[in-house]
Design a protein around this motif. Structure first.
Motif, PDB file in Angstrom:
ATOM      1  N   SER A  55       0.829  -1.207   0.000  1.00 58.63           N
ATOM      2  CA  SER A  55       0.000   0.000   0.000  1.00 58.63           C
ATOM      3  C   SER A  55       0.864   1.257   0.000  1.00 58.63           C
ATOM      4  O   SER A  55       0.605   2.207  -0.757  1.00 58.63           O
ATOM      5  CB  SER A  55      -0.931   0.000   1.214  1.00 58.63           C
ATOM      6  N   LEU A  56       1.893   1.286   0.849  1.00 58.11           N
ATOM      7  CA  LEU A  56       2.775   2.455   0.884  1.00 58.11           C
ATOM      8  C   LEU A  56       3.505   2.648  -0.436  1.00 58.11           C
ATOM      9  O   LEU A  56       3.664   3.779  -0.915  1.00 58.11           O
ATOM     10  CB  LEU A  56       3.789   2.300   2.018  1.00 58.11           C
ATOM     11  N   SER A  57       3.931   1.539  -1.033  1.00 58.31           N
ATOM     12  CA  SER A  57       4.625   1.633  -2.309  1.00 58.31           C
ATOM     13  C   SER A  57       3.734   2.230  -3.388  1.00 58.31           C
ATOM     14  O   SER A  57       4.177   3.083  -4.169  1.00 58.31           O
ATOM     15  CB  SER A  57       5.101   0.239  -2.733  1.00 58.31           C
ATOM     16  N   LEU A  58       2.481   1.834  -3.421  1.00 55.49           N
ATOM     17  CA  LEU A  58       1.553   2.357  -4.425  1.00 55.49           C
ATOM     18  C   LEU A  58       1.177   3.806  -4.145  1.00 55.49           C
ATOM     19  O   LEU A  58       1.063   4.622  -5.068  1.00 55.49           O
ATOM     20  CB  LEU A  58       0.300   1.476  -4.473  1.00 55.49           C
ATOM     21  N   LEU A  59       0.996   4.151  -2.864  1.00 57.92           N
ATOM     22  CA  LEU A  59       0.587   5.504  -2.513  1.00 57.92           C
ATOM     23  C   LEU A  59       1.693   6.533  -2.752  1.00 57.92           C
ATOM     24  O   LEU A  59       1.425   7.674  -3.161  1.00 57.92           O
ATOM     25  CB  LEU A  59       0.150   5.556  -1.048  1.00 57.92           C
ATOM     26  N   LEU A  60       2.935   6.141  -2.500  1.00 59.02           N
ATOM     27  CA  LEU A  60       4.045   7.088  -2.597  1.00 59.02           C
ATOM     28  C   LEU A  60       4.689   7.120  -3.983  1.00 59.02           C
ATOM     29  O   LEU A  60       5.552   7.969  -4.239  1.00 59.02           O
ATOM     30  CB  LEU A  60       5.109   6.755  -1.555  1.00 59.02           C
ATOM     31  N   ARG A  61       4.293   6.212  -4.848  1.00 56.73           N
ATOM     32  CA  ARG A  61       4.904   6.155  -6.172  1.00 56.73           C
ATOM     33  C   ARG A  61       4.750   7.462  -6.959  1.00 56.73           C
ATOM     34  O   ARG A  61       5.699   7.886  -7.649  1.00 56.73           O
ATOM     35  CB  ARG A  61       4.324   4.993  -6.967  1.00 56.73           C
ATOM     36  N   PRO A  62       3.592   8.162  -6.906  1.00 59.86           N
ATOM     37  CA  PRO A  62       3.464   9.400  -7.686  1.00 59.86           C
ATOM     38  C   PRO A  62       4.327  10.557  -7.194  1.00 59.86           C
ATOM     39  O   PRO A  62       4.528  11.538  -7.924  1.00 59.86           O
ATOM     40  CB  PRO A  62       1.969   9.745  -7.559  1.00 59.86           C
ATOM     41  N   LEU A  63       4.822  10.485  -5.962  1.00 63.27           N
ATOM     42  CA  LEU A  63       5.608  11.595  -5.416  1.00 63.27           C
ATOM     43  C   LEU A  63       6.937  11.731  -6.150  1.00 63.27           C
ATOM     44  O   LEU A  63       7.585  10.752  -6.485  1.00 63.27           O
ATOM     45  CB  LEU A  63       5.855  11.388  -3.924  1.00 63.27           C
ATOM     46  N   ARG A  64       7.339  12.976  -6.381  1.00 64.48           N
ATOM     47  CA  ARG A  64       8.593  13.225  -7.090  1.00 64.48           C
ATOM     48  C   ARG A  64       9.790  13.292  -6.147  1.00 64.48           C
ATOM     49  O   ARG A  64      10.923  13.058  -6.568  1.00 64.48           O
ATOM     50  CB  ARG A  64       8.485  14.543  -7.863  1.00 64.48           C
ATOM     51  N   ARG A  65       9.549  13.638  -4.896  1.00 65.01           N
ATOM     52  CA  ARG A  65      10.646  13.776  -3.947  1.00 65.01           C
ATOM     53  C   ARG A  65      10.487  12.775  -2.806  1.00 65.01           C
ATOM     54  O   ARG A  65       9.369  12.488  -2.383  1.00 65.01           O
ATOM     55  CB  ARG A  65      10.692  15.191  -3.375  1.00 65.01           C
ATOM     56  N   PRO A  66      11.595  12.263  -2.303  1.00 67.27           N
ATOM     57  CA  PRO A  66      11.503  11.351  -1.159  1.00 67.27           C
ATOM     58  C   PRO A  66      11.064  12.072   0.102  1.00 67.27           C
ATOM     59  O   PRO A  66      11.299  13.275   0.264  1.00 67.27           O
ATOM     60  CB  PRO A  66      12.931  10.818  -1.019  1.00 67.27           C
ATOM     61  N   LEU A  67      10.423  11.362   0.998  1.00 70.99           N
ATOM     62  CA  LEU A  67       9.999  11.960   2.259  1.00 70.99           C
ATOM     63  C   LEU A  67      11.208  12.165   3.175  1.00 70.99           C
ATOM     64  O   LEU A  67      12.016  11.250   3.354  1.00 70.99           O
ATOM     65  CB  LEU A  67       8.973  11.064   2.951  1.00 70.99           C
ATOM     66  N   PRO A  68      11.357  13.332   3.780  1.00 71.38           N
ATOM     67  CA  PRO A  68      12.480  13.561   4.704  1.00 71.38           C
ATOM     68  C   PRO A  68      12.267  12.805   6.013  1.00 71.38           C
ATOM     69  O   PRO A  68      11.276  13.013   6.703  1.00 71.38           O
ATOM     70  CB  PRO A  68      12.454  15.080   4.910  1.00 71.38           C
ATOM     71  N   LEU A  69      13.185  11.937   6.338  1.00 74.45           N
ATOM     72  CA  LEU A  69      13.073  11.127   7.556  1.00 74.45           C
ATOM     73  C   LEU A  69      14.063  11.550   8.635  1.00 74.45           C
ATOM     74  O   LEU A  69      14.021  10.998   9.739  1.00 74.45           O
ATOM     75  CB  LEU A  69      13.277   9.649   7.217  1.00 74.45           C
ATOM     76  N   GLY A  70      14.935  12.492   8.315  1.00 75.41           N
ATOM     77  CA  GLY A  70      15.883  12.962   9.314  1.00 75.41           C
ATOM     78  C   GLY A  70      16.791  11.855   9.818  1.00 75.41           C
ATOM     79  O   GLY A  70      17.275  11.021   9.038  1.00 75.41           O
ATOM     80  N   PRO A  71      17.010  11.796  11.138  1.00 69.42           N
ATOM     81  CA  PRO A  71      17.919  10.784  11.689  1.00 69.42           C
ATOM     82  C   PRO A  71      17.267   9.421  11.920  1.00 69.42           C
ATOM     83  O   PRO A  71      17.916   8.515  12.441  1.00 69.42           O
ATOM     84  CB  PRO A  71      18.327  11.402  13.035  1.00 69.42           C
ATOM     85  N   LEU A  72      16.002   9.258  11.539  1.00 68.30           N
ATOM     86  CA  LEU A  72      15.291   8.014  11.838  1.00 68.30           C
ATOM     87  C   LEU A  72      15.970   6.776  11.245  1.00 68.30           C
ATOM     88  O   LEU A  72      16.135   5.771  11.959  1.00 68.30           O
ATOM     89  CB  LEU A  72      13.843   8.116  11.353  1.00 68.30           C
TER      90      LEU A  72
END
Length: 296
Positions: A52-69
């Motif tokens: 589900s996450l792979s399909l939902l985030l596929r249209p995004l052009r930039r990666p989500l900032p996760l910081g030090p996680l």
């Protein structure tokens, strides 16, 4: 007033002699996550969430900032793996010391590590750490989720490997499967090194000039195959037999599937794919490369 216990004595007590460790017993009613329904539902949820996450985030052009996680996750996995390694190492030594009188006429300590005597129950020191190792499989699944959030590719091998790892470590406990002590020792040692390396590179230090993660995977694979051969000969060509051999056979089939996937991955990336190799090396250094361990 007596002298305070040494650091070695304290570590030994808390990792192998604590009453909670010595008195551990795998039970469907007392051990959290010990039922078949929990196992299948948690793996199904992991697969569903990853897809589900792979399909939902596929249209995004930039990666989500996760910081030090990601770096903190790698550090946590490295420390946890090192703790399990130390715990099961000390616990196995204590179990051999306490129970050797029972099997010393028919087995050596190495043979005991590879081949539990028939009738072995999932209780005591080594099974406590086997249980903790089983629970840690679910923490390792977060590696896939973090990789997806950073817009890495969702590798079938990675998802399959994490699912099989949780399933086979459950079988170890459910059927008191032979060979699990060595499997956990080798696996946690490699995990502590690999995720420590990923933490090192994630906080900005320079990585190795060779594929460190891949070399660790190959070394672990070699130990895994050698131990499976040892179990095979001890059970089928020596007297006595090994406990949980049915689960071991099923485990071997699953490991064979993981081995084939890894060989396909290796040939595709390191034999034929120069461009893809550069991408994979970058991913491995930053923590999204899958680690080859499937419960062994």
């Amino acid at each position: 007033m007596g002298n305070p216990p040494s650091i070695h004595a304290l570590i030994t007590f808390y990792l192998s002699e604590h009453p909670s460790i010595v008195g551990f017993r795998w039970s469907h009613t007392q051990s959290w996550g010990s039922t078949w329904s929990f196992l299948f539902s948690s793996i199904s949820l992991y697969l569903l969430l990853s897809l589900s996450l792979s399909l939902l985030l596929r249209p995004l052009r930039r990666p989500l900032p996760l910081g030090p996680l990601p770096a903190l996750h790698s550090l946590a996995l490295s420390l946890l793996s090192a703790t399990i390694f130390a715990g099961i190492f000390l616990s196995a030594a204590a179990e051999i010391r306490d129970t050797r009188w029972f099997w010393r006429r028919t087995k050596t300590p190495l043979e005991w590590l590879l081949c539990f005597p028939l009738g072995t129950r999932p209780s005591g020191r080594v099974f406590f750490w086997s249980y903790l190792y089983y629970l840690s499989r679910f923490l390792h699944m977060l590696t896939t989720i973090l990789a997806i959030l950073r817009r890495r590719r969702l590798l079938f091998f990675q998802v399959f490997n994490h699912s099989i790892s949780a399933f086979t470590s459950f079988l170890w406990l459910e059927f008191s499967q032979s060979f699990q002590v060595l499997a956990i020792l080798f696996t946690t040692l490699v995990y502590s090194l690999v995720y420590g390396y990923k933490f090192w590179t994630a906080i900005g230090f320079r990585g190795a000039c060779f594929p460190f993660v891949l070399n660790c995977q190959i070394a672990l694979l070699g130990c895994n195959v050698a131990c499976h051969v040892g179990v095979f000969f001890l059970h089928f060509f020596f007297k006595g037999g090994c406990n949980g051999i049915g689960a071991w056979v099923f485990n071997s089939v699953l490991n064979g599937a993981v081995l084939l996937l890894f060989l396909n991955f290796y040939v595709r990336v390191y034999v034929f794919g120069k461009r893809e190799r550069k991408i994979i090396h970058g991913d491995c250094a930053r923590s999204s490369c899958p680690v080859l361990i499937s419960g062994n």
